[in-house]
Design an enzyme around this catalytic site. Structure first.
Site, PDB file in Angstrom:
ATOM      1  CD  GLU A 177      -2.944  -1.235   2.282  1.00 19.97           C
ATOM      2  OE1 GLU A 177      -2.672  -0.635   3.331  1.00 19.97           O
ATOM      3  OE2 GLU A 177      -3.994  -1.882   2.115  1.00 19.97           O
ATOM      4  CG  ASP A 196      -7.543  -5.363   4.983  1.00 19.32           C
ATOM      5  OD1 ASP A 196      -7.022  -5.657   6.071  1.00 19.32           O
ATOM      6  OD2 ASP A 196      -7.568  -4.208   4.539  1.00 19.32           O
ATOM      7  CD  GLU A 228      -9.638  -1.269   8.161  1.00 22.25           C
ATOM      8  OE1 GLU A 228      -8.767  -1.953   8.719  1.00 22.25           O
ATOM      9  OE2 GLU A 228      -9.471  -0.705   7.068  1.00 22.25           O
TER      10      GLU A 228
END
Lengths: 676, 676
Positions: free
Chosen positions: B284, B363, B391
Site C-alpha cells: 500500500e 483484509d 475496521e
C-alpha cells in the site's frame, strides 16, 4: 517557475496580461484624465512597457471633459457620443480607431475598461464609427470559497483545484500580496466589478474577518479598489452568537438587529466603499433564519437594513435544500427546493437584497436545465450563479471550456422563444430599478498558473467577457484569450481552439449521460462512481435498475418539477417525446431501450458516447505536443501532464459506465466494442 | 467524566481492573518474591486496596524458592509442580485453592500473571489439584496504528475508533502517561507480552522515533516493562534514506547494512530489552525491497541481522498485494497475493524473523476463509494477525464481539480435520525452535472508555485470553470480562451476554452477504456502499450483475485461489456443492437463484438475513435500558447513544442492500417485506 519566461516577476505567470498583451499597447499613449483609476492606468502602462515594446500608432485616453475640449474625431463632433456615454453609467466607454490612433472616452471605471479593451485587442474593425461599450450585467462578481486555514478534507479553498488560497496563508492574510494585485488587474481587464473574499461556508476563524480581522479585509479592499473592484464578505448568519456573544441570531430580535447595525457601521468606518455581505443560510448545515421560525426574506432583510444606510448590499444564496433527504422517498425532489423556498417570497426582499440563484436546479452539473427560479421572481433582484471552478466538470484536470455552456444558459429564453426580454441574461440583468447580474465561483488559487490547468484560465476570462456581453460568442472569446495569452502564432491558435472549443461537450460525452448528473465519487466529486450518491441523503439520484434509468420529474407521474416552468417549457419537458435528448434523464425515467431523437437507444447512446468521447480525448495530447517550443516550457509540461490524467480518467469513466450499464441491462453493445 | 464512579482517578474508567476486580483480591496477601515484577504486584495490591475492601481469605504469592521452603500444600509436596514449572518457561504459573487460602507459584512474569488470574477470578474450581498455566502462544502482541500527528483524513490513529492516541499528542509523547500505565496493567492481566507503539504506515515524523525521538520510545518501554511487556517499533524500510541520508535502502548494500547495525546498537544502548521492529514493506505504498529487485527475505533478514546481536526480532508483515490492480482484469486475485509472495520464500528467513500473516487472505472482513499462507511455511516463524480494532466490523459503533470469530479461526484445522497439530493456533504457536504467536491491532485510544464503545473492551480482553489459551470458549471469556467489569449483578451478566454473545453473527447477517466482503464506503470503510470498491484498484470486488454475484476463485474456471489450500479444503472450497454457505460468494460466482444448503436462494437469503438482522438489532436497546442504574451512568449513556447509531446504520445496510439487489435482479422478496 521556469526561467524561459519573458519578464520574470514576483507573480510568475502573467496569464493574459503578459508580453503579448503589452505588445498590443501602442507605443505612444496620451492619458487625459485624473483620479485613482487614471493612476492605475498610468501604472499599468508603465508595467506593460517593461514587458514589450508596444505596437505602432498611438492611444488616446480621454475623460469626457478632455473629449469635449477635443471637439471632434475625424471630423465627427464628439457631442453625440458624450451624450450617450453620460446616460450609460460610469462603467461605459466609447472606442474608435482613427487611422493609426485609437481613442477611448470614459470616466473612472469606464476609462479603465476601455484601456484594457485596447490591450486585449478588442478594437472594432470599423474605423468610421464609435464603438459604445457598456456592460450587460450591472453585477459582475466573483465569489472566492477560500478559507484562511486548511480544512482537513476540503483543503484550503473549498472546491478549489488550483492549490491553496491566493489571499491567505497560515490562517492570516499573506504578507506579500503582489499576486493579488495582478489578480485584481486580470479581473479588471474582463470587467469584474465585485469580489467576495471568503468561503460562504463561514467557519469560526473566518467569521472574525467581520470584526477582529477587519483590517485584513481593508487591506484586500485597497488592492481591489485600485482596479475598480468592490470587496464583499461572506458572513455567518450566526455572527451575533459567534462574535457578539448574544444568545440568538433571530432576525426579529432587536438586540440582533442592533448588533448587525453596529457591526456594519464599524465595517464602513474602516472600508467606506465596502460592497456588502454574501450569505449561505439554512443550507448544508449553515445557520439561518429557519431556526427561529423565520423565512429567508426576514433573514436577508435583517442584514440589508444594517447595510442600507451605507449603500451596501446583501447577496443571499437560494441554494437551500434538504441535505438530509431520505433516498427511499422518491417524492421529495431537491431540484424543486430553491423554487419552493424562494418563489413564494418574491416581493418580500428589500431593495438592497440580491437573491443569488444557481443557474440550474441542482448543483453545477455538466448539463442541467435552467433553474425555474429565474423568471419566477420578477419583483426581486437576482444574480445568476455560475461556477468557474470546475467542481463537477473535471476539476481543472480535464479540459472543459465552459463558455459554450454559459452562453447557452444566458441566451435561454425563460418566457419562451417568442417572449422578448426573457432570456436568462436579461432577467439576471434586471431593470434600472432592480439591477442584478452574474456571480461566479472563482477557479483561481495559489497555483503558479493561477488555475491549476493553465488552459482553465480561459474559463475565468470568458466568465468576465460573457457577464459584460452575453451576445459574444464563446469561440470569439476563446480567440481573444488565446491571442492575449499566447500571441499571434497561428498554430497555437489552431491547437488551443481544437483542444478547448468543444471540450465541454466532450466532457459531457464521457461522463454522466443525458442530463442525469453526478455519478461521481462522494466527497471529492472527481472520477466516476455510478452509485456513489445513489443511497445517500444528498438528493442526487439516477434510479438505475436492470430495466431503465432517470428521474421522473413530470407532473403526471413524477415529482412535478417540470410543472414549475412557464410554457412552452413545462409541456416540452413534461413529454418524453419533446424533451431534449441531453435532458432526457433529468426529467424522465425511461427503459434502456428507449429511442432518443438521435435514433439511438439510451443504452447504445451510453455505450457509444463514452467510447467515442474517450477516443477523442486520446487525440488531444498528440495535438498539444505540436506546441512544444511555441508556448512556455513549464506551461507546456503542466498541460501535457494534465492531459495524461484526463486520458486516464476518461478511460475510467468510459469503462466504469459501460460495465455498470451492461451489468445492469444485460444488453450487448451492438458495435461490439469490449465491455469489461 | 461522571462523578458517580467509585474511586475517581486520573485514568477515569478503569475497565476490568476497577472496584469489582479489587473486591476479588483476598484481604490478606503474602508476597514472597522480589524483583521488578514483584514490586509491580506490590504496587498493584496497594492500588486495588484503595478501590475496595477485598474478599475473605488469603492469597499467597510464592516464587519457586519460597514454595520449596514451604515444602507442601495441603499435605502434597510441591516438588512435582515446581519441576513442571521449571520446564514451562518464565511465563508459567501454578495456582491452587486450599480452603480459604489461594496459592500462586511463579517467577517474574509467571507470578504477575498468576496474581492477575486471581484478581480476574480465574481460580479453578477443583481445590485438591494444582492448576498449571502456561500460554499457548509464545508471542502475544498488540500493534498500535498510532501516529504522533493527526492525519488530515485518517485522524491520529489509523483505523482507530476510540479518539486520538493514548501515547501521543501534538506530535510528541504525552507529558502525562498515567493512562498508559493503566493500559499496560490491563494488558498484563490478559497476558499480552509485547506491544508495537506506532503505525506500520510510518510517516516522516514518526520515523524519527528510531533515532532523534528514541527517548520517547525509552519512556514508553519503561512503563510497559513494569508490566512485563516488551516494546517494539514500526520502522520504515526507507529509514537509511529518510534518517541516515543514504541514497539507497537496498538490503544488499553494505552501507545500508552498516546503517541498520549502528542504529540498532544505539537503540539497545538506550533500551536493552527492546523487542525489535515491525515492518510493512512493499505494501500500500510503503517502501520495500522490491524497489531494488530484492525479495522479502532479503528485506527482513537485513533488519534481522542488525537486531540479532541484541536478541531483537523482526515482525515482517505478509500483507503484500497490488493495490493498483485493474478492476477490468478478472484473473488477478488479491486473495492470492500473500501466498504468491511468501510461500516460495519458506526457509529463507533468519531465525529472528517472524512473518506476520493476516488471518484471512483479504483484509479483516467479517467472514473470510483462513489464509492459505498459514500452513504453507513450515520452516518459518509465523504470527497470525487479528484485528481488535473494528475496521470492517462496525468501527466500535456497532456491537461486534469478535471472540467467536477468533475462536473459529484459531481452531481451524489447516491440515484437515484428522491432521493432528494443524490448527491455526498450533501452527501459529510454532515449535520450541521456531516460536510464533498472535499479533493483533489494538482498539484502544484516548477515549475515556478506552475503546469508544465501552462494550468493545470485551474484544481486547478476549484477544489476550485466546492468545493465552485458544481452547477457552468465547462465552466463558465473556463471562469473565463481564464479572470483572460490572461485578456480580446477574441481570447485568444476562443482558451483556445477550447483547454481545451473538453480535458477530448478527453484524454479519445485515452487512455484506455470504463471505463476499467489503461493500463499504471507500476511505473510511463505514456504512454500506455496495459498489463502493467495485471499480477501484483495491482488488475487492463482488462482480454483481443482473444475473448473479460472487468471485470465482476455483481452479476449474476462476483465479485458482481455492487450489492454494491443502486437501480436503481445496476440494471442499472448489465445489459449489460443498463450499460452506457463509463462504459461498468468496469462492464462487453464482446466480441469484442458486440454492444454499439452508434451502434458500441466494437472493432470498440476502433479503431475509438483512431484514431479520435489522429486526434483532432493534431489540438491543430496549434490553440495555434495563441496566440503567446498574452500570455507571456515563457508560450507560454512551452505550445507549451507540446503540441508536447501530440501529440507524443497520437499517441503512438493510435497505441499501435489499434495494440494490432488487434493482439488479428484479426478483421480488417472497416474504413481501418492503423494498424501497
Amino acid at each position: 517557475m521556469s526561467t524561459d519566461r519573458a519578464a520574470g516577476t514576483a507573480t510568475g505567470d502573467l496569464a493574459w496580461l503578459g508580453a503579448h498583451a503589452a505588445a498590443r499597447l501602442p507605443r505612444t499613449v496620451h492619458l487625459r484624465s485624473s483620479g485613482p483609476l487614471a493612476e492605475t492606468v498610468e501604472a499599468e502602462i508603465a508595467r506593460l512597457r517593461a514587458l514589450a515594446d508596444g505596437a505602432d500608432g498611438s492611444l488616446h485616453l480621454w475623460d469626457p471633459a478632455a473629449a469635449a475640449q477635443e471637439g471632434s474625431v475625424a471630423g465627427d463632433p464628439v457631442a453625440e457620443v458624450l451624450e450617450q456615454l453620460a446616460g450609460a453609467g460610469e462603467e461605459a466607454f466609447a472606442l474608435r480607431a482613427d487611422g493609426d490612433r485609437i481613442i477611448v472616452i470614459g470616466t473612472g471605471r469606464g476609462l479603465l475598461y476601455g484601456f484594457y479593451a485596447v490591450v486585449l485587442g478588442q478594437v472594432p474593425a470599423s474605423p468610421d464609427r464609435w464603438s459604445r461599450n457598456a456592460p450587460a450585467q450591472p453585477i459582475r462578481m466573483l465569489d472566492h470559497w477560500d478559507n484562511m486555514t486548511v480544512h482537513p478534507v476540503m483543503g484550503q479553498v473549498e472546491r478549489g483545484y488550483a492549490g491553496g488560497s491566493l489571499f491567505y496563508e497560515h490562517g492570516e492574510l499573506r504578507p506579500d500580496l503582489t499576486r493579488v494585485e495582478h489578480y485584481a488587474r486580470l479581473l479588471a481587464t474582463i470587467g469584474i466589478n465585485r469580489v467576495a473574499i471568503n468561503n460562504v461556508n463561514v467557519h469560526a476563524h473566518e467569521a472574525t474577518l467581520l470584526t477582529t480581522r477587519l483590517d485584513q479585509v481593508a487591506r484586500l479592499a485597497e488592492i481591489f479598489r485600485a482596479q475598480g473592484i468592490t470587496v464583499h464578505l461572506a458572513v455567518s448568519f450566526a455572527s451575533p452568537i459567534l462574535l457578539g456573544g448574544l444568545e440568538t441570531s433571530d432576525p426579529l430580535d432587536p438586540g440582533v438587529q442592533r448588533w448587525w447595525r453596529t457591526t456594519a457601521e464599524a465595517v464602513y468606518a474602516r472600508i467606506p466603499d465596502f460592497g456588502g455581505f454574501v450569505v449561505k443560510a439554512d443550507s448544508e448545515g449553515q445557520p439561518g433564519p429557519f431556526a427561529y421560525g423565520r423565512d429567508h426574506a426576514d433573514g436577508a432583510n435583517l442584514l440589508a437594513r444594517a447595510l442600507a444606510p451605507h449603500g451596501g448590499e446583501v447577496f443571499w444564496r437560494a441554494f437551500v435544500y434538504d441535505h438530509h433527504q431520505d433516498w427511499r422517498d422518491r417524492r421529495t425532489d431537491r431540484a424543486r427546493a430553491a423554487h419552493d423556498h424562494f418563489a413564494p417570497l418574491d416581493g418580500s426582499f428589500d431593495e438592497n437584497v440580491i437573491v443569488q440563484v444557481k443557474h440550474g436546479p441542482m448543483d453545477f452539473q455538466v448539463r442541467e436545465p435552467v433553474s425555474p427560479v429565474i423568471g419566477a421572481m420578477p419583483r426581486t433582484r437576482l444574480a445568476v450563479e455560475l461556477q468557474v471552478t470546475q467542481e463537477y466538470t473535471g476539476q481543472q484536470k480535464h479540459l472543459c471550456y465552459l463558455a459554450p455552456a454559459w452562453s447557452e444558459i444566458l441566451r435561454f429564453p425563460v418566457g419562451g422563444p417568442d417572449s422578448p426580454g426573457s432570456t436568462v441574461a436579461e432577467l439576471a440583468a434586471g431593470t434600472a430599478g432592480r439591477p442584478g447580474g452574474v456571480v461566479a465561483v472563482s477557479n483561481v488559487g495559489a497555483d503558479e498558473f493561477w488555475t491549476g490547468h493553465p488552459l482553465a484560465q480561459a474559463n475565468l476570462f470568458a466568465l468576465g467577457r460573457l457577464a459584460w456581453d452575453g451576445q459574444l460568442s464563446a469561440q470569439r472569446i476563446l480567440g481573444e484569450w488565446t491571442a492575449a495569452t499566447f500571441g499571434p502564432d497561428p498554430l497555437v491558435g489552431e491547437v488551443v481552439h481544437e483542444l478547448l472549443a468543444q471540450s465541454w461537450l466532450l466532457y459531457e460525452s464521457y461522463t454522466a449521460p443525458l442530463g442525469v448528473g453526478f455519478m461521481v465519487r462522494p466527497g471529492h466529486h472527481y472520477g466516476p462512481d455510478v452509485d456513489g450518491y445513489e443511497y445517500t441523503p444528498w438528493g442526487t439520484y439516477h434510479f438505475a435498475d436492470r430495466d431503465g434509468i432517470g428521474v421522473d420529474r413530470t407532473v403526471a407521474t413524477g415529482t412535478g418539477f417540470a410543472g414549475l416552468y412557464p410554457e412552452p417549457w413545462a409541456s416540452l419537458y413534461e413529454s418524453v417525446r419533446t424533451c431534449p435528448d441531453e435532458l432526457l434523464l433529468f426529467f424522465h425515467h425511461v427503459p434502456y431501450t428507449h429511442r432518443l431523437h438521435s435514433g439511438k437507444s439510451v443504452i447504445q447512446h451510453i455505450y457509444d458516447s463514452r467510447a467515442d468521447g474517450c477516443e477523442r480525448v486520446l487525440t488531444l495530447r498528440p495535438r498539444w505536443q505540436q506546441l512544444e517550443g511555441r508556448v512556455p516550457a513549464d506551461l507546456h509540461a503542466r498541460v501535457t501532464q494534465l492531459l495524461r490524467e484526463q486520458e486516464r480518467s476518461a478511460q475510467e469513466w468510459r469503462d466504469q459506465l459501460r460495465s455498470y450499464f451492461f451489468r445492469a441491462s444485460g444488453i450487448p453493445d451492438e458495435n461490439g466494442r469490449p465491455i469489461h
